[in-house]
Design a protein around this motif. Structure first.
Motif, mmCIF file in Angstrom:
data_model
loop_
_atom_site.group_PDB
_atom_site.id
_atom_site.type_symbol
_atom_site.label_atom_id
_atom_site.label_comp_id
_atom_site.label_asym_id
_atom_site.label_seq_id
_atom_site.Cartn_x
_atom_site.Cartn_y
_atom_site.Cartn_z
ATOM 1 N N VAL A 148 40.567 70.198 61.198
ATOM 2 C CA VAL A 148 40.432 71.744 61.189
ATOM 3 C C VAL A 148 41.025 72.950 59.718
ATOM 4 C CG1 VAL A 148 40.799 73.697 62.785
ATOM 5 C CG2 VAL A 148 40.419 71.592 64.101
ATOM 6 N N ASP A 149 42.137 71.871 59.210
ATOM 7 C CA ASP A 149 42.564 73.352 58.517
ATOM 8 C C ASP A 149 41.968 72.537 57.091
ATOM 9 O OD1 ASP A 149 44.895 73.920 59.874
ATOM 10 O OD2 ASP A 149 45.574 71.674 59.220
ATOM 11 N N LYS A 150 40.891 71.524 57.342
ATOM 12 C CA LYS A 150 39.774 71.604 55.761
ATOM 13 C C LYS A 150 38.490 72.486 56.301
ATOM 14 C CE LYS A 150 40.577 66.702 53.299
ATOM 15 N NZ LYS A 150 40.273 66.265 53.769
ATOM 16 N N ILE A 151 38.284 72.243 57.331
ATOM 17 C CA ILE A 151 37.507 73.382 57.783
ATOM 18 C C ILE A 151 37.714 74.895 57.697
ATOM 19 C CG2 ILE A 151 36.073 74.668 59.575
ATOM 20 C CD1 ILE A 151 35.568 71.453 60.857
ATOM 21 N N LYS A 152 39.159 75.157 58.060
ATOM 22 C CA LYS A 152 39.289 76.066 57.682
ATOM 23 C C LYS A 152 39.509 77.240 55.932
ATOM 24 C CE LYS A 152 44.100 79.235 59.018
ATOM 25 N NZ LYS A 152 44.503 79.518 59.198
ATOM 26 N N THR A 153 39.882 75.759 54.625
ATOM 27 C CA THR A 153 40.030 76.147 54.166
ATOM 28 C C THR A 153 39.064 76.948 53.283
ATOM 29 O OG1 THR A 153 42.145 75.040 54.229
ATOM 30 C CG2 THR A 153 41.097 75.891 51.812
ATOM 31 N N MET A 154 37.871 75.644 54.422
ATOM 32 C CA MET A 154 36.426 75.930 53.410
ATOM 33 C C MET A 154 35.826 77.286 53.801
ATOM 34 S SD MET A 154 33.973 73.307 54.816
ATOM 35 C CE MET A 154 32.551 74.266 55.777
ATOM 36 N N LEU A 155 36.004 77.605 54.892
ATOM 37 C CA LEU A 155 34.857 78.555 55.577
ATOM 38 C C LEU A 155 35.578 79.688 54.703
ATOM 39 C CD1 LEU A 155 35.681 78.335 59.403
ATOM 40 C CD2 LEU A 155 33.606 78.554 57.564
ATOM 41 N N GLU A 156 36.459 79.753 54.153
ATOM 42 C CA GLU A 156 37.628 81.479 53.246
ATOM 43 C C GLU A 156 36.592 81.078 51.400
ATOM 44 O OE1 GLU A 156 41.693 79.979 52.928
ATOM 45 O OE2 GLU A 156 42.195 80.310 54.739
ATOM 46 N N SER A 157 36.299 80.255 51.614
ATOM 47 C CA SER A 157 35.495 80.062 50.047
ATOM 48 C C SER A 157 33.591 79.670 50.323
ATOM 49 C CB SER A 157 35.722 79.479 49.407
ATOM 50 O OG SER A 157 35.866 78.105 49.544
ATOM 51 N N MET A 175 23.463 80.121 60.182
ATOM 52 C CA MET A 175 24.457 79.787 59.445
ATOM 53 C C MET A 175 25.273 79.089 59.456
ATOM 54 S SD MET A 175 24.891 83.633 60.545
ATOM 55 C CE MET A 175 25.943 84.838 59.177
ATOM 56 N N TYR A 176 25.447 78.651 61.249
ATOM 57 C CA TYR A 176 26.518 77.336 61.574
ATOM 58 C C TYR A 176 25.632 75.372 61.022
ATOM 59 C CZ TYR A 176 27.863 80.315 65.481
ATOM 60 O OH TYR A 176 28.101 81.569 65.514
ATOM 61 N N ARG A 177 24.186 75.912 60.746
ATOM 62 C CA ARG A 177 23.772 74.769 59.830
ATOM 63 C C ARG A 177 24.015 74.623 58.443
ATOM 64 N NH1 ARG A 177 19.208 72.384 61.958
ATOM 65 N NH2 ARG A 177 18.704 72.926 64.472
ATOM 66 N N ALA A 178 24.281 75.486 58.156
ATOM 67 C CA ALA A 178 24.983 76.043 56.681
ATOM 68 C C ALA A 178 26.083 75.656 56.862
ATOM 69 C CB ALA A 178 24.357 77.384 56.430
ATOM 70 N N VAL A 179 27.339 76.394 57.607
ATOM 71 C CA VAL A 179 28.472 75.411 57.512
ATOM 72 C C VAL A 179 28.407 73.788 57.770
ATOM 73 C CG1 VAL A 179 30.800 75.346 58.895
ATOM 74 C CG2 VAL A 179 29.404 77.679 58.485
ATOM 75 N N ALA A 180 27.863 73.146 58.572
ATOM 76 C CA ALA A 180 27.742 72.282 59.045
ATOM 77 C C ALA A 180 27.516 71.330 57.725
ATOM 78 C CB ALA A 180 26.155 71.813 59.947
ATOM 79 N N TYR A 181 26.752 71.796 56.563
ATOM 80 C CA TYR A 181 25.812 71.674 55.491
ATOM 81 C C TYR A 181 26.803 70.937 54.755
ATOM 82 C CZ TYR A 181 23.023 70.946 51.344
ATOM 83 O OH TYR A 181 22.621 70.496 50.035
ATOM 84 N N LYS A 182 27.662 72.231 54.401
ATOM 85 C CA LYS A 182 28.986 72.127 53.285
ATOM 86 C C LYS A 182 29.583 71.075 53.918
ATOM 87 C CE LYS A 182 31.593 75.224 50.726
ATOM 88 N NZ LYS A 182 32.287 76.527 50.667
ATOM 89 N N MET A 183 29.585 71.155 55.158
ATOM 90 C CA MET A 183 31.571 70.182 55.353
ATOM 91 C C MET A 183 29.953 68.958 54.913
ATOM 92 S SD MET A 183 32.221 71.228 59.389
ATOM 93 C CE MET A 183 32.541 69.537 59.977
ATOM 94 N N THR A 184 29.414 68.073 55.389
ATOM 95 C CA THR A 184 28.419 67.187 55.481
ATOM 96 C C THR A 184 29.087 66.898 53.900
ATOM 97 O OG1 THR A 184 27.229 67.688 56.330
ATOM 98 C CG2 THR A 184 26.537 65.594 55.502
ATOM 99 N N ILE A 200 33.722 66.248 54.840
ATOM 100 C CA ILE A 200 34.830 66.581 55.432
ATOM 101 C C ILE A 200 34.248 66.891 57.414
ATOM 102 C CG2 ILE A 200 36.305 69.003 56.190
ATOM 103 C CD1 ILE A 200 35.552 70.711 54.160
ATOM 104 N N SER A 201 35.188 65.518 57.781
ATOM 105 C CA SER A 201 34.572 65.523 58.965
ATOM 106 C C SER A 201 35.098 66.910 60.328
ATOM 107 C CB SER A 201 35.064 64.606 59.837
ATOM 108 O OG SER A 201 36.507 64.426 59.783
ATOM 109 N N ILE A 202 34.407 66.831 61.641
ATOM 110 C CA ILE A 202 34.208 67.955 62.070
ATOM 111 C C ILE A 202 36.064 67.781 63.460
ATOM 112 C CG2 ILE A 202 34.014 66.243 64.303
ATOM 113 C CD1 ILE A 202 32.935 69.773 64.301
ATOM 114 N N ASP A 203 36.640 66.539 62.660
ATOM 115 C CA ASP A 203 38.001 66.566 63.567
ATOM 116 C C ASP A 203 39.397 67.492 62.357
ATOM 117 O OD1 ASP A 203 37.734 64.249 62.147
ATOM 118 O OD2 ASP A 203 38.567 63.198 63.965
#
Ligand code: DC
Length: 218
Positions: free
Chosen positions: A56-65, A38-47, A51-54
């Motif tokens: 955070v707002d974009k990661i938050k939005t990404m996680l919502e969907s 599950m953590y890998r899936a999030v990393a994969y989607k960011m790549t 979206i980079s690790i810093d």
């Protein structure tokens, strides 16, 4: 057996958690939840979304969907099977970094609790016995020497057609152990009431049998 129960398997990278958890789940005819995937899936989607690790707002939005699920042994991200795509050294490293973000842990831990409350599961990860299911009926802390863990990961990568130097694999494992056990929230740690098992010199069958003995569910 009517009651819903959880078997928590925690430990460092390459200790054999997923192989053993899969076996146990199949022996006991219950579901296997691979929380690392599950953590890998999030990393994969960011790549994939750049979206980079810093950010955070974009990661938050990404996680919502973001929808993560498991079906017939496959990891499904937003309806797509991604099981093979998340097993690369790059995703391993990013997943470790991503797993230290509070926003990511919050979302995934919530999902993991939902998954494990409905029906009996074997769940593997780093914080299952300490945080996700502190009241799990059965808790195993699976370890192995760094050298043996590096050898196993190297073999796994080789079987996937990736020829990486074993010393590089070992260095990556040491780095991930450090990241995973020193992060602030829910670091890799043995739960006080977990049974520790060192798999360095044991076969998959031997470890599975030992755990089945411990939980006495043969
Ligand atoms: O088990 P794995 O190697 O697939 O896990 C990938 C990363 O995710 C690992 O570096 C630590 C993190 N992780 C975590 O922080 N908590 C979990 N429950 C599972 C994995």
């Amino acid at each position: 057996m009517g009651k819903v129960f959880q078997i928590a398997i925690d430990g460092p990278s390459g200790a054999g958690k997923s192989t053993i958890a899969k076996r146990l789940a199949s022996e006991l005819s219950i579901d296997y939840i691979d929380t690392g995937a599950m953590y890998r899936a999030v990393a994969y989607k960011m790549t994939r979304e750049g979206i980079s690790i810093d950010e955070v707002d974009k990661i938050k939005t990404m996680l919502e969907s973001t929808h993560i699920d498991f079906s017939q042994g496959e990891t499904i991200l937003d309806g797509e099977i991604i099981s093979d795509k998340i097993r690369t050294p790059e995703i391993s490293e990013l997943a470790s970094a991503v797993s230290a973000l509070p926003i990511v842990r919050e979302k995934l831990v919530k999902l993991q609790r939902e998954m494990g409350q409905r029906k009996s599961v074997v769940m593997d990860g780093r914080d299952i016995g300490t945080n996700v299911f502190p009241d799990a009926e059965y808790k195993i802390f699976l370890t192995a020497s760094v050298k043996e863990r590096a050898r196993r990961r190297w073999k796994q990568l080789k079987e996937m057609g990736k020829d990486i130097d074993i010393s590089q694999v070992e260095a990556d494992i040491i780095k991930r152990d450090h990241n995973d056990s020193t992060r602030k929230i829910n670091p890799l740690k043995k739960a006080e009431d977990a049974v520790e098992l060192d798999s360095t010199t044991l076969s998959i069958e031997e470890v599975t049998d030992k755990i089945l003995d411990i939980i006495n569910l043969h």
